[in-house]
Scaffold this motif. Structure first.
Motif, PDB file in Angstrom:
ATOM      1  N   HIS A 197      48.735  41.858  47.945  1.00 45.56           N
ATOM      2  CA  HIS A 197      48.373  42.849  46.403  1.00 45.56           C
ATOM      3  C   HIS A 197      47.544  42.079  45.962  1.00 45.56           C
ATOM      4  N   GLN A 198      47.636  42.764  44.556  1.00 46.12           N
ATOM      5  CA  GLN A 198      46.401  42.863  44.105  1.00 46.12           C
ATOM      6  C   GLN A 198      47.685  41.664  42.497  1.00 46.12           C
ATOM      7  N   PHE A 199      46.840  41.326  41.850  1.00 58.18           N
ATOM      8  CA  PHE A 199      48.025  40.076  40.790  1.00 58.18           C
ATOM      9  C   PHE A 199      47.200  40.378  39.639  1.00 58.18           C
ATOM     10  N   ASP A 200      48.013  41.103  37.972  1.00 57.86           N
ATOM     11  CA  ASP A 200      47.280  40.776  37.349  1.00 57.86           C
ATOM     12  C   ASP A 200      47.932  39.842  36.414  1.00 57.86           C
ATOM     13  N   LEU A 201      46.907  38.926  36.236  1.00 59.83           N
ATOM     14  CA  LEU A 201      47.605  37.814  35.338  1.00 59.83           C
ATOM     15  C   LEU A 201      47.148  37.915  34.522  1.00 59.83           C
ATOM     16  N   ALA A 206      49.398  39.077  29.424  1.00 56.72           N
ATOM     17  CA  ALA A 206      49.743  39.458  27.726  1.00 56.72           C
ATOM     18  C   ALA A 206      51.451  39.494  27.417  1.00 56.72           C
ATOM     19  N   ALA A 207      51.883  40.148  28.215  1.00 51.67           N
ATOM     20  CA  ALA A 207      53.578  40.933  28.738  1.00 51.67           C
ATOM     21  C   ALA A 207      53.991  39.342  28.632  1.00 51.67           C
ATOM     22  N   ARG A 208      54.169  38.178  28.354  1.00 45.07           N
ATOM     23  CA  ARG A 208      54.605  36.821  28.526  1.00 45.07           C
ATOM     24  C   ARG A 208      54.599  36.664  26.546  1.00 45.07           C
ATOM     25  N   ALA A 219      43.324  41.219  24.495  1.00 47.72           N
ATOM     26  CA  ALA A 219      42.723  40.426  25.966  1.00 47.72           C
ATOM     27  C   ALA A 219      41.705  40.940  26.119  1.00 47.72           C
ATOM     28  N   LEU A 220      40.333  39.995  26.923  1.00 51.39           N
ATOM     29  CA  LEU A 220      39.454  40.412  27.124  1.00 51.39           C
ATOM     30  C   LEU A 220      39.154  41.144  27.844  1.00 51.39           C
TER      31      LEU A 220
END
Length: 256
Positions: A197-201, A206-208, A219-220
């Protein structure tokens, strides 16, 4: 490559000395070429020291740079005075209300997060790799800032250059770990090749922050893995079988 560092600024933090620095403007050579500030790297020590000096002068001239021995934890420390490199605390976030101190977080794919409550005169910086992020390093940073009088309703945060979802392949076990922590975390994963899978760190961090009540989050959207000219990347170096890699630094402080 430019002779001096070129900080990347966040609109949310424009009233404060800060910047996300990449590899531009440093004196290191070879695989560490550029502004490598990693004391734990195999780069020439004199070059690292000069790069750290240049980074400091680019953000808050005359300030005392404070960094950590980062361990991918969720631990945050309150900084009241500068300490020697040999005495760096083992932690992954630091906060202060003292003018003249410049807080620095080192990364090479992990997400650097800079925080500020301008009214309270409190700033913070966090190193959010996946372990620290899921462990709550940003939550701990906010709590430490509150100990110094910050109010989370006023805190703004900026997430700097980090590995992007398109570049961050993870396995099934990684996905399961995040979904066991919170089933809603599945939204931060896109399908990849079989069993991966591809993870959106950046999105997860940002959600945390939003879940903690941070109302302004910038978020840049800069991918450290994909942009070799501007950024160091641990994963890129690993994929190439290189024997080492540089670290970039993200900085925030309070002017005296």
């Amino acid at each position: 490559m430019p002779d001096q560092p070129r900080p990347i600024r966040a609109r949310a933090l424009t009233s404060l000395p800060h910047g996300f620095l990449g590899r531009e403007g440093g004196v290191s050579t070879g695989i560490h070429a550029g502004l490598n500030v990693g004391l734990g790297s195999d780069d020439d020590r004199a070059a690292i020291v000069e790069n750290r000096r240049r980074a400091t002068e680019a953000i808050l001239p005359g300030a005392l740079l404070v960094t950590l021995h980062q361990i991918h934890s969720a631990d945050a420390v309150i900084v009241e005075a500068a300490f020697a490199d040999a005495d760096r605390p083992r932690a992954d976030a630091l906060v202060t209300d003292r003018p003249g101190l410049l807080l620095g977080i080192l990364t090479a794919d992990c997400a650097p997060v800079l925080f500020a409550d301008v009214d309270a005169g409190v700033v913070g910086a966090a190193h959010a790799g996946w372990k620290g992020a899921i462990g709550g390093v940003t939550d701990a940073t906010i709590a430490a800032m509150e100990q110094l009088g910050a109010d989370r309703s006023r805190i703004v945060a900026a997430i700097g250059p980090c590995i992007a979802r398109a570049s961050y392949e993870v396995d099934e076990g990684f996905l399961i770990r995040f979904c066991e922590a919170d089933p809603e975390n599945e939204r931060f994963f896109a399908d990849g090749r079989a069993g991966h899978h591809q993870f959106d760190l950046e999105g997860y961090v940002a959600a945390r922050l939003a879940a903690c009540g941070i109302g302004r989050i910038e978020a840049l959207g800069l991918d450290t893995y994909a942009d070799e000219a501007r950024f160091f990347s641990y994963r890129r170096a690993t994929h190439r079988g290189e024997p080492g890699y540089g670290r970039e630094i993200s900085l925030i402080g309070l002017a005296g």
